[in-house]
Design an enzyme around this catalytic site. Sequence first.
Site, PDB file in Angstrom:
ATOM      1  CB  SER A   1      -0.964  -0.004   1.108  1.00 23.18           C
ATOM      2  OG  SER A   1      -1.836   1.057   1.057  1.00 23.18           O
TER       3      SER A   1
ATOM      4  CG  ASP B   1      -6.769  -3.351  -3.029  1.00 26.76           C
ATOM      5  OD1 ASP B   1      -7.227  -2.535  -2.054  1.00 26.76           O
ATOM      6  OD2 ASP B   1      -5.554  -3.653  -2.810  1.00 26.76           O
TER       7      ASP B   1
ATOM      8  CG  HIS C   1      -5.461  -2.276   0.600  1.00 30.60           C
ATOM      9  ND1 HIS C   1      -4.822  -1.946  -0.586  1.00 30.60           N
ATOM     10  CD2 HIS C   1      -4.905  -1.640   1.620  1.00 30.60           C
ATOM     11  CE1 HIS C   1      -3.883  -0.974  -0.308  1.00 30.60           C
ATOM     12  NE2 HIS C   1      -3.784  -0.953   0.856  1.00 30.60           N
TER      13      HIS C   1
END
Length: 405
Positions: free
Chosen positions: A169, A344, A376
């Site tokens: 991320s 995601d 995610h």
Amino acid sequence: MRSWSTVMLAVLATAATVFGHDADPEMKMTTPQIIMRWGYPAMIYDVTTEDGYILELHRIPYGKTNVTWPNGKKPVVFMQHGLECSSSNWVVNLPTESAAFLFADAGYDVWLGNFRGNTYSMKHKNLKPSHSAFWDWSWDEMQQYDLPAMIEKALEVTGQDSLYYIGHSQGTLTMFSRLSEDKVGWGNKIKKFFALAPVGSVKHIKGALKFFADYFSLEFDGWFDVFGSGEFLPNNWIMKLVSESVCAGLKVEAGVCDDVMFLIAGPESNQLNATRVPIYVAHTPAGTSTQNIVHWIQMVRHGGTPKYDYGEKGNKKHYGQANVPAYDFTTVNRPVYLYWGDSDWLADPTDVTDFLLTHLNPSTVVQNNKLIDYNHLDFIWGLRAPKDIYEPIIDIVRNDVLNGS
């Protein structure tokens, strides 16, 4: 909306009732304590950035297996967490499921970074967290100061000149940005870049950040009145509104939906270890600045990868121009391995295909792995992640080392 402490108690009580055991002690442990709980060595290092922040690094120098390498040195693998997270991300599953333990057992020297403003990096040479100036930064400063300081510390301690980087991320966004700004060959310290849930643009994002971007205009001047200045701790009425809007119709436990981490990343997953959810929630969110969250919201509205927008006057002061400049990912020149999911919320698949893959130099993208039914958080906590992600990366690094690269 219930307070954070109430949510924690609700999740804990539910877990104890459903699974028939007392609260897991890992809920109150630090990352090094969790590492040692499972019989692994844990080391702690502090490093000071050029702008004065003192970051805490965690290290697992070896695992439970005896692995030898041609040059006698263990390859260094550096793992960097995502938005509102910490080094705990890599160790809060069981040892057979957690990335840090799997890589340590495969013979690697594992380092876990912590960005400024999270649970482990709340110190500064001159400022205290109670000072508003302590929180005057976004991921711009993370890529500019934090990544170089942490990575160079790991290389200094291990006596090596390069390492393998695994980001999740925000840990990918900052590395892409750092490499794009590299004018002095710093990128040569990164042998390979493994990007989990990679972020460039967040134009098609879902969840809380999308809600905020839609709810407030770009010209809105009250961001810090709404969110509070300093550490990102939204007012209750704000999170109540977001929770009702984002979680409506989703089949999730209310306590989980109230957690800001799941509001940002997406609460629906079919591969989380349900018995570990109280531990996830106990360690995440781990903290960031309001300015950082505002930067992410600006990205949603911008559609690309802009630097922090200070407004016309502020931009002239910081950048020498009225319009905010953007990072140019076409200049990234290290080998990149992408792992992204079709479910995601934050690293949306459309943003990966339409922005990231079109802005990275094709010659640098060694692998482009689309994973089915991954949200995610599944990249760090999913039960299929070891087989789908960690083991393949372990093999790639091993082959790279054995081939003398």
